[in-house]
Write an enzyme that holds these catalytic residues in place. Structure first.
Site, PDB file in Angstrom:
ATOM      1  N   THR A  12      37.194  46.692  32.704  1.00 54.34           N
ATOM      2  CA  THR A  12      37.188  45.579  33.655  1.00 54.34           C
ATOM      3  C   THR A  12      37.172  44.243  32.915  1.00 54.34           C
ATOM      4  OG1 THR A  12      35.972  44.558  35.494  1.00 54.34           O
ATOM      5  CG2 THR A  12      34.641  45.648  33.837  1.00 54.34           C
ATOM      6  N   ASP A  36      44.484  48.108  41.692  1.00 53.34           N
ATOM      7  CA  ASP A  36      43.546  47.462  42.611  1.00 53.34           C
ATOM      8  C   ASP A  36      44.063  47.457  44.053  1.00 53.34           C
ATOM      9  OD1 ASP A  36      41.862  47.016  40.522  1.00 53.34           O
ATOM     10  OD2 ASP A  36      42.082  44.836  40.486  1.00 53.34           O
ATOM     11  N   ARG A 134      32.699  39.435  33.294  1.00 49.73           N
ATOM     12  CA  ARG A 134      32.500  39.941  34.655  1.00 49.73           C
ATOM     13  C   ARG A 134      31.674  38.957  35.471  1.00 49.73           C
ATOM     14  NH1 ARG A 134      33.919  44.966  37.639  1.00 49.73           N
ATOM     15  NH2 ARG A 134      32.556  44.917  39.438  1.00 49.73           N
ATOM     16  N   VAL A 138      34.544  36.501  40.850  1.00 48.19           N
ATOM     17  CA  VAL A 138      34.018  36.683  42.203  1.00 48.19           C
ATOM     18  C   VAL A 138      34.707  37.897  42.823  1.00 48.19           C
ATOM     19  CG1 VAL A 138      33.767  35.677  44.495  1.00 48.19           C
ATOM     20  CG2 VAL A 138      33.579  34.226  42.456  1.00 48.19           C
TER      21      VAL A 138
END
Length: 202
Positions: A12, A36, A134, A138
């Site tokens: 990520t 995603d 990370r 948001v």
């Protein structure tokens, strides 16, 4: 007509989406599918005993739909909305070659996908840098306190270890702390080599 399917997976906030978009702008007849886009709605994602939504697992995704989308593109890439644009000379004479970049965090732990890749790349980050990046993003739903340490990072390590233990899968690991320019240069050159192999087969 020939197709080249490139996997751009990994941690990520490792820079997958940015790298994919830059590659798309440099490569001929190139399209992107993002993992995603296949997340299940929040109501269908399991919650563990700590109250964490378990998003960083295969069960949180419509993986069959993702595989179907890739297969559909492979059958008819020219009708996928692509517009061939001027590209660098290194990609000359490749008008009948189409490139698909699939980017996402869990690409190589799902067996039906592993038959499709021409090249696999996997971006890595050390714990502290990943957590820092990370924290600047948001998400919807937002990360709850402890979510990164309690779910995101452990699942990344779990799936990365599975991948490393699978000797039948060849993966090119990339250091996500390197500059985007350096990563782009490396991956672009590598893909061009694959394109040239296809050209020689014509």
């Amino acid at each position: 007509m020939k197709v080249l399917v490139i996997g751009l997976g990994g941690v990520t906030n490792g820079g997958k989406t940015t790298l994919a978009e830059k590659l798309k702008n440099m490569l001929p007849n190139c399209c992107i599918i993002s993992q995603d886009d296949f997340f299940k709605p929040e109501s269908e994602v399991e919650t563990d005993e700590r109250g964490f939504k378990l998003y960083d697992v295969l069960d949180a995704l419509y993986m069959d739909e993702m595989v179907a989308s890739i297969h559909n593109w492979m059958k008819s890439p020219a009708s996928s909305g692509l517009v061939a644009e001027e590209t660098q000379d290194t990609c000359g004479n490749l008008k009948n070659v189409y490139i698909l970049i699939v980017e996402g965090f869990l690409l190589y732990n799902y067996e039906p996908l592993n038959k499709l890749w021409n090249r696999r790349y996997f971006l890595t980050l050390p714990y502290e840098e990943c957590k820092r990046r990370r924290s600047t993003r948001v998400y919807q739903p937002a990360d709850t306190p402890g979510y990164f340490d309690g779910h995101v990072w452990p699942m990344y390590l779990k799936y990365k270890n599975e991948l490393e233990e699978n000797a039948s899968i060849q993966v090119d690991y990339l250091d996500g702390t390197k500059s985007q320019e350096e990563l782009l240069s490396y991956v672009y050159s590598d893909i061009v080599q694959e394109l040239n192999k296809l050209r020689e087969e014509n």
